[in-house]
Design an enzyme around this catalytic site. Structure first.
Site, PDB file in Angstrom:
ATOM      1  CD  GLU A 181      -1.311  -2.313   2.131  1.00 36.60           C
ATOM      2  OE1 GLU A 181      -0.105  -2.616   1.941  1.00 36.60           O
ATOM      3  OE2 GLU A 181      -2.064  -2.973   2.876  1.00 36.60           O
ATOM      4  NE  ARG A 235      11.996 -28.438  -4.275  1.00 40.51           N
ATOM      5  CZ  ARG A 235      12.847 -28.939  -5.140  1.00 40.51           C
ATOM      6  NH1 ARG A 235      13.733 -28.171  -5.735  1.00 40.51           N
ATOM      7  NH2 ARG A 235      12.811 -30.227  -5.419  1.00 40.51           N
ATOM      8  CB  THR A 268      14.385 -39.093  -0.409  1.00 32.27           C
ATOM      9  OG1 THR A 268      13.243 -39.920  -0.187  1.00 32.27           O
ATOM     10  CG2 THR A 268      14.201 -38.310  -1.687  1.00 32.27           C
ATOM     11  NE  ARG A 292      14.717 -23.172 -12.275  1.00 29.91           N
ATOM     12  CZ  ARG A 292      14.900 -24.467 -12.182  1.00 29.91           C
ATOM     13  NH1 ARG A 292      15.715 -24.971 -11.257  1.00 29.91           N
ATOM     14  NH2 ARG A 292      14.284 -25.300 -13.002  1.00 29.91           N
TER      15      ARG A 292
END
Ligand SMILES: [Zn+2]
Length: 385
Positions: free
Chosen positions: A53, A183, A195, A206
């Site tokens: 604003e 992400r 993993t 990104r």
């Protein structure tokens, strides 16, 4: 009304420029319209920086007097790191404020709108409310519940497998771009140590072509196999390791010495107590997490009813029984026995075709109820506050 929509689309576009930069603050865009022309624009670019604003009012200068101000979120009315936007709006002589959704932060909750009305500013709400909610869903969730927003994301084949021998990725490249977008919207990324060992993902993020600061990395690592010399720690990036209560004290000390945060969690179904995990994240000030697998974490998350949102990227391929399924029902229910009810209150929120893949987004019942919560004026005669 069409004009309102037109300007609100611009507001949302501006707001999303702050993606990944504003935690724990919401994404906010602002457009000032005077005499049918855009006189000033702004967006919030990070905590401690001016609110959208204020940027727009500064850009519009004198033409803000008597103009319309479009916002995706109700303006703030409290003194935080910056003074209240409602004061600046009144002072600038804006005559009408149009915003998408009410801000459920307990310091605002309809009081921003009330303050403006008391000063003679006309208020309109609910323009593109669904889109405004979606843009700030993790923030809205945190404001309403106090806990972090947890999104579980998986790339799966048509037969629900998460591995495909010989292929690094199941998803198409456009879906992988989309994951970067997810992400960027969430503060932390969580994976299982399996993993991490198998795929060595960077879990960077990104936005379009612009790299963003890395997310907070959370690793489920019961026995603390995470190496103290890991590049994330060497670069001074924030890493939270979740281990069992039985983890070795000397190892914890070593990892903490290397810069990691270590949290010991009580045992739970399939490993660690994930409810305790979520409370711990809340205490650490983490606002939102994208859980990226693997199967063991995904299964435990679903069994414990943790994810607020489930996102599946379906690739048009059958992997076959030799590959790993994302939901590990171990042992499987006996013939004739009902499988345990898991994710019972999930419902389909929306579907998107992404090149050759299909993304399906499921929300828990409380999440589906947020639209009503942020479009109804808090404290009005019909509302609850
Ligand atoms: Zn503000």
């Amino acid at each position: 009304m069409n004009d309102d929509r037109h300007y609100m689309e611009r507001v949302l576009e501006l707001a999303s420029r702050g993606t990944g930069l504003t935690f724990p603050n919401p994404l906010v865009g602002a457009v000032i319209v005077a005499g049918g022309e855009i006189a000033g624009e702004g967006f919030h670019a990070g905590a401690g920086k001016p609110h959208a604003e204020i940027e727009a009012i500064a850009a519009a200068g004198e033409s803000a007097r008597g103009a319309d101000l479009y916002l995706n979120l109700e303006p703030c009315c409290h003194h935080g790191r910056t003074p209240p936007c409602t004061d600046a709006i009144v002072e600038a002589g804006i005559s009408r404020v149009i915003f998408g959704i009410f801000d459920p932060d307990e310091r605002v909750r309809g009081q921003g709108a009330r303050r403006l009305r008391e000063n003679g500013t006309e208020i309109e709400t609910g323009v593109m409310a669904r889109e405004a909610l979606e843009l700030n869903l993790p923030y809205i969730h945190r404001s309403l519940t106090g806990g972090p927003f947890v999104m579980l994301k998986l790339a799966v084949t048509l037969d629900g497998r998460i591995t495909l021998t010989g292929e690094k990725y199941i998803s198409c490249s456009d879906s992988l771009e989309c994951v970067h977008g997810l992400r960027a919207r969430l503060e932390a990324v969580a994976v299982g140590s399996g993993t991490l060992r198998a795929d060595d993902p960077s879990l960077d993020r990104r936005l379009y072509d612009r790299p963003l600061d890395p997310p907070v990395r959370i690793v489920f690592d019961s026995s603390l196999a995470f190496p103290p010399g890991h590049p994330w720690l060497e670069k001074g990036e924030r890493v939270i390791l979740c281990c069992s209560e039985a983890a070795d004290a000397a190892r914890i000390e070593e990892l903490e010495g290397a810069g990691a945060e270590v949290t010991r969690l009580p045992p739970g179904d399939g490993g660690l107590d994930l409810h305790a995990w979520r409370r711990d994240l809340s205490n650490r000030g983490i606002t939102s997490v994208l859980v990226e697998g693997g199967a063991r974490i995904a299964t435990s998350m679903m069994k414990a009813g943790i994810p607020d949102r489930l996102v599946l990227f379906h690739a048009p391929v059958i992997a076959g029984a030799g590959e790993k399924g994302w939901y590990q029902d171990d042992p499987p229910p006996a013939f004739g026995e009902d499988p345990p009810a898991v994710g019972g209150d999930l419902s389909l929120s929306y579907v998107e075709v992404i090149d050759g893949d299909v993304m399906t987004v499921y929300d828990r019942k409380h999440v589906s109820g947020y639209l009503e919560a942020v479009t109804k004026e808090p404290g009005d005669v019909h509302g609850i506050d």
